[in-house]
Scaffold this motif. Structure first.
Motif, PDB file in Angstrom:
ATOM      1  N   CYS A  98       6.804  13.248 -33.969  1.00  0.00           N
ATOM      2  CA  CYS A  98       7.202  13.279 -32.563  1.00  0.00           C
ATOM      3  C   CYS A  98       8.034  14.524 -32.297  1.00  0.00           C
ATOM      4  O   CYS A  98       9.035  14.767 -32.968  1.00  0.00           O
ATOM      5  CB  CYS A  98       8.009  12.025 -32.209  1.00  0.00           C
ATOM      6  N   SER A 100       9.840  15.083 -29.794  1.00  0.00           N
ATOM      7  CA  SER A 100      11.064  14.818 -29.070  1.00  0.00           C
ATOM      8  C   SER A 100      12.155  14.233 -29.965  1.00  0.00           C
ATOM      9  O   SER A 100      13.273  14.703 -29.980  1.00  0.00           O
ATOM     10  CB  SER A 100      10.772  13.876 -27.898  1.00  0.00           C
ATOM     11  N   CYS A 101      11.822  13.189 -30.756  1.00  0.00           N
ATOM     12  CA  CYS A 101      12.855  12.531 -31.558  1.00  0.00           C
ATOM     13  C   CYS A 101      12.683  12.748 -33.059  1.00  0.00           C
ATOM     14  O   CYS A 101      13.462  12.236 -33.852  1.00  0.00           O
ATOM     15  CB  CYS A 101      12.885  11.035 -31.252  1.00  0.00           C
ATOM     16  N   CYS A 138       6.005  10.179 -29.694  1.00  0.00           N
ATOM     17  CA  CYS A 138       5.879   8.797 -30.141  1.00  0.00           C
ATOM     18  C   CYS A 138       5.831   7.893 -28.903  1.00  0.00           C
ATOM     19  O   CYS A 138       6.156   8.329 -27.796  1.00  0.00           O
ATOM     20  CB  CYS A 138       7.043   8.430 -31.057  1.00  0.00           C
ATOM     21  N   CYS A 141       9.140   7.811 -26.838  1.00  0.00           N
ATOM     22  CA  CYS A 141       9.449   9.046 -26.116  1.00  0.00           C
ATOM     23  C   CYS A 141       8.454   9.266 -24.984  1.00  0.00           C
ATOM     24  O   CYS A 141       8.828   9.727 -23.904  1.00  0.00           O
ATOM     25  CB  CYS A 141       9.461  10.235 -27.076  1.00  0.00           C
TER      26      CYS A 141
HETATM   27 ZN   LIG Z   1       9.877  10.219 -30.254  1.00  0.00          ZN
END
Ligand SMILES: [Zn+2]
Ligand SMILES: [Zn+2]
Length: 157
Positions: A98, A100-101, A138, A141
């Motif tokens: 992912c 983002s995270c 994910c 997110c």
């Molecule tokens: Zn994520």
């Protein structure tokens, strides 16, 4: 489940199949990597210290390095990320990451054995392996409306 006798014995058994000496540190590091798939070094250190509070950073680094060299642990380095370690070895599986995270999830090999992709030309190389990383967001997110960041902004947790 964590740190049970069974897991301890299993790690020791895995070590015995190599030329490595079975040490408390190596057993603890193997257990930590299994309990925390795709953990970075800091996470492994924290986990090892739950059973061996006095262990040094260097000792954990050394164990991770040694265990990776003999193939008991696999080290992956998604672009922009620190090294991550996992106990799932030898199956040529790939990863979803992912943006983002930084969540990393295992995904089975596309066709079941390496190399699972055929290059458009091999330039005379004997191809052993294709390392595939699927980048995206994910479910959490994506649901939160996160925007994928570029590689240059990939942040390390
Ligand atoms: Zn994520
Ligand atoms: Zn994995």
């Amino acid at each position: 489940m964590k740190g049970t006798k069974h897991e301890h014995d299993d790690a020791a058994a895995a070590l015995r199949q190599t030329s490595l000496r079975v040490t408390k540190q190596r057993v603890a590091v193997l257990g930590a990597v299994r309990d925390h798939p795709h953990a970075d070094t800091e996470t492994v250190i924290r986990s090892v210290r739950e059973s061996l509070p006095a262990v040094s950073h260097q000792a954990v680094y050394d164990s991770l390095h040694t265990l990776t060299e003999v193939g008991l642990v696999r080290c992956i380095r998604p672009a922009g990320s620190v090294a991550r370690y996992e106990r799932r070895i030898g199956d040529n599986h790939h990863h979803l990451v992912c943006r983002s995270c930084n969540l990393i999830v295992d995904v089975d090999c596309t066709i079941g054995q390496a190399p699972c992709l055929t290059p458009s030309h091999d330039a005379g190389f004997v191809i052993e392996q294709a390392e595939v990383t699927f980048w995206g967001l994910c479910p959490d997110c994506a649901a939160a409306g996160a925007q994928p960041t570029g590689d240059d902004q990939f942040s390390v947790v």
